[in-house]
Scaffold this motif. Structure first.
Motif, short mmCIF file in Angstrom:
data_model
loop_
_atom_site.label_atom_id
_atom_site.label_comp_id
_atom_site.label_asym_id
_atom_site.label_seq_id
_atom_site.Cartn_x
_atom_site.Cartn_y
_atom_site.Cartn_z
N ALA A 178 0.85 -1.19 0.00
CA ALA A 178 0.00 0.00 0.00
C ALA A 178 0.88 1.24 0.00
CB ALA A 178 -0.91 0.01 1.22
N THR A 179 0.32 2.37 -0.36
CA THR A 179 1.00 3.65 -0.32
C THR A 179 1.06 4.14 1.13
OG1 THR A 179 0.17 4.18 -2.52
CG2 THR A 179 0.92 6.02 -1.19
N SER A 180 2.06 4.96 1.45
CA SER A 180 2.14 5.50 2.81
C SER A 180 2.46 6.99 2.80
CB SER A 180 3.19 4.76 3.65
OG SER A 180 4.49 5.03 3.18
N VAL A 181 2.04 7.65 3.88
CA VAL A 181 2.37 9.04 4.15
C VAL A 181 2.89 9.10 5.58
CG1 VAL A 181 1.46 11.38 4.50
CG2 VAL A 181 0.67 10.01 2.56
N GLY A 182 4.03 9.74 5.78
CA GLY A 182 4.58 9.89 7.12
C GLY A 182 4.20 11.22 7.73
N VAL A 183 4.24 11.28 9.06
CA VAL A 183 4.05 12.55 9.76
C VAL A 183 5.28 12.80 10.62
CG1 VAL A 183 1.56 12.19 9.77
CG2 VAL A 183 2.87 11.64 11.82
N SER A 184 5.71 14.06 10.66
CA SER A 184 6.96 14.40 11.33
C SER A 184 6.79 14.75 12.80
CB SER A 184 7.62 15.59 10.62
OG SER A 184 6.83 16.76 10.77
N PHE A 185 5.54 14.80 13.28
CA PHE A 185 5.27 15.32 14.62
C PHE A 185 4.98 14.23 15.64
CE2 PHE A 185 1.71 15.98 11.67
CZ PHE A 185 0.78 15.08 12.16
N GLY A 186 5.31 12.96 15.31
CA GLY A 186 5.04 11.85 16.21
C GLY A 186 6.27 11.28 16.87
N ALA A 187 6.35 9.95 16.93
CA ALA A 187 7.38 9.27 17.72
C ALA A 187 8.73 9.18 17.03
CB ALA A 187 6.90 7.87 18.10
N HIS A 188 8.75 8.97 15.71
CA HIS A 188 10.00 8.72 15.02
C HIS A 188 10.41 9.92 14.16
CE1 HIS A 188 9.63 4.03 15.23
NE2 HIS A 188 9.68 4.61 16.42
N PRO A 189 11.71 10.24 14.11
CA PRO A 189 12.16 11.39 13.34
C PRO A 189 12.07 11.13 11.83
CG PRO A 189 14.04 10.19 14.20
CD PRO A 189 12.81 9.57 14.82
N VAL A 190 12.06 12.22 11.09
CA VAL A 190 11.98 12.13 9.63
C VAL A 190 13.11 11.30 9.05
CG1 VAL A 190 12.13 13.50 7.50
CG2 VAL A 190 10.70 14.29 9.40
N SER A 191 14.29 11.38 9.66
CA SER A 191 15.44 10.62 9.16
C SER A 191 15.19 9.11 9.18
CB SER A 191 16.70 10.94 9.99
OG SER A 191 16.50 10.59 11.36
N GLN A 192 14.34 8.64 10.07
CA GLN A 192 13.98 7.23 10.10
C GLN A 192 12.85 6.90 9.15
OE1 GLN A 192 13.99 6.88 14.77
NE2 GLN A 192 14.15 4.83 13.93
N LEU A 193 11.98 7.86 8.89
CA LEU A 193 10.83 7.61 8.03
C LEU A 193 11.21 7.60 6.55
CD1 LEU A 193 8.15 9.90 9.75
CD2 LEU A 193 8.63 7.49 10.19
N LYS A 194 12.11 8.46 6.14
CA LYS A 194 12.43 8.61 4.72
C LYS A 194 12.87 7.32 4.04
CE LYS A 194 13.49 13.54 4.25
NZ LYS A 194 14.55 14.54 3.97
N PRO A 195 13.71 6.48 4.69
CA PRO A 195 14.13 5.24 4.02
C PRO A 195 12.98 4.29 3.67
CG PRO A 195 15.61 5.74 5.83
CD PRO A 195 14.45 6.68 5.95
N LEU A 196 11.82 4.46 4.33
CA LEU A 196 10.66 3.62 4.03
C LEU A 196 9.89 4.11 2.81
CD1 LEU A 196 10.13 1.14 5.88
CD2 LEU A 196 11.40 2.94 7.05
N LYS A 197 10.32 5.22 2.24
CA LYS A 197 9.81 5.77 0.98
C LYS A 197 8.31 6.09 0.98
CE LYS A 197 13.54 3.71 -1.68
NZ LYS A 197 13.95 2.87 -2.82
#
Length: 212
Positions: A178-197
């Motif tokens: 499925a497609t995903s959208v990350g949010v930067s204001f939660g538990a994990h930093p953006v640097s961890q979210l970006k590799p999940l594309k």
């Protein structure tokens, strides 16, 4: 995003600012059992996992796992008073997305009782056509929650978008294809979210309305 029909939300750290509360509760559990407190960073990393997996990851004490999990539930009721509120403009944005014709759902590591209680308290229940919790499905990042929601609603996986604040949320979406959208204001930093594309990472909840 015009070809999407279903938006699935994580709860903790995505719809509701519960991260400080979860961090404090884990520390209170450690104190109750005279265990070393995990660091804030370590606790933030387990947010989104089912309670049993989170407890095992943090304390690595199988003999005490059940007792620690029960203490966590007790601390929520009897000891912790950390406020937990919806992020700004959540209700307005859910209203706007519904008006645009999107179907909304929740996939969370919370318990069924916990999710039902918070949905009632925040008056968000009517927005969501399907929900899955750690009581009913394998812990994230298993794709089971997303797959079951899509099956229940009869919506194809490629029409679904997962919105979440942790690597577990985005990995769950990837595992479900499925497609995903990350949010930067939660538990994990953006640097961890970006590799999940994820297709986007938003800094404010209201950006979702423009994204969709």
């Amino acid at each position: 995003m015009n070809n999407k029909q279903l938006i699935i939300f994580d709860w903790d750290g995505t719809l509701m600012d519960t991260v400080p509360k979860i961090v404090n509760m884990v520390k209170l559990v450690a104190d109750r059992h005279q265990l070393q407190r995990p660091s804030d960073g370590e606790i933030r990393q387990i947010i989104g996992l089912s309670l049993d997996v989170a407890i095992d990851t943090l304390f690595k004490n199988p003999a005490m796992a059940f007792e620690l999990a029960q203490s966590y539930k007790d601390v929520y009721v009897s000891e912790d008073d950390t406020p937990a509120l919806l992020f700004p403009h959540v209700k307005e944005c859910l209203t706007a997305l519904t008006a645009k014709g999107y179907t909304l759902a929740v996939a969370t590591g919370k318990s069924r009782n916990g999710l039902n209680r918070l949905m009632a308290e925040t008056q968000l229940s009517d927005f969501f056509k399907a929900t899955r919790t750690a009581c009913e499905c394998a812990s994230k990042p298993s794709p089971e929650m997303i797959l079951e929601i899509c099956d229940e609603l009869n919506i194809a996986i490629d029409k679904a978008v997962m919105v979440g604040d942790t690597t577990m949320d985005l990995a769950m979406a990837n595992n479900a294809k499925a497609t995903s959208v990350g949010v930067s204001f939660g538990a994990h930093p953006v640097s961890q979210l970006k590799p999940l594309k994820p297709i986007a990472i938003i800094d404010q909840f209201e950006q979702l309305v423009d994204l969709f």
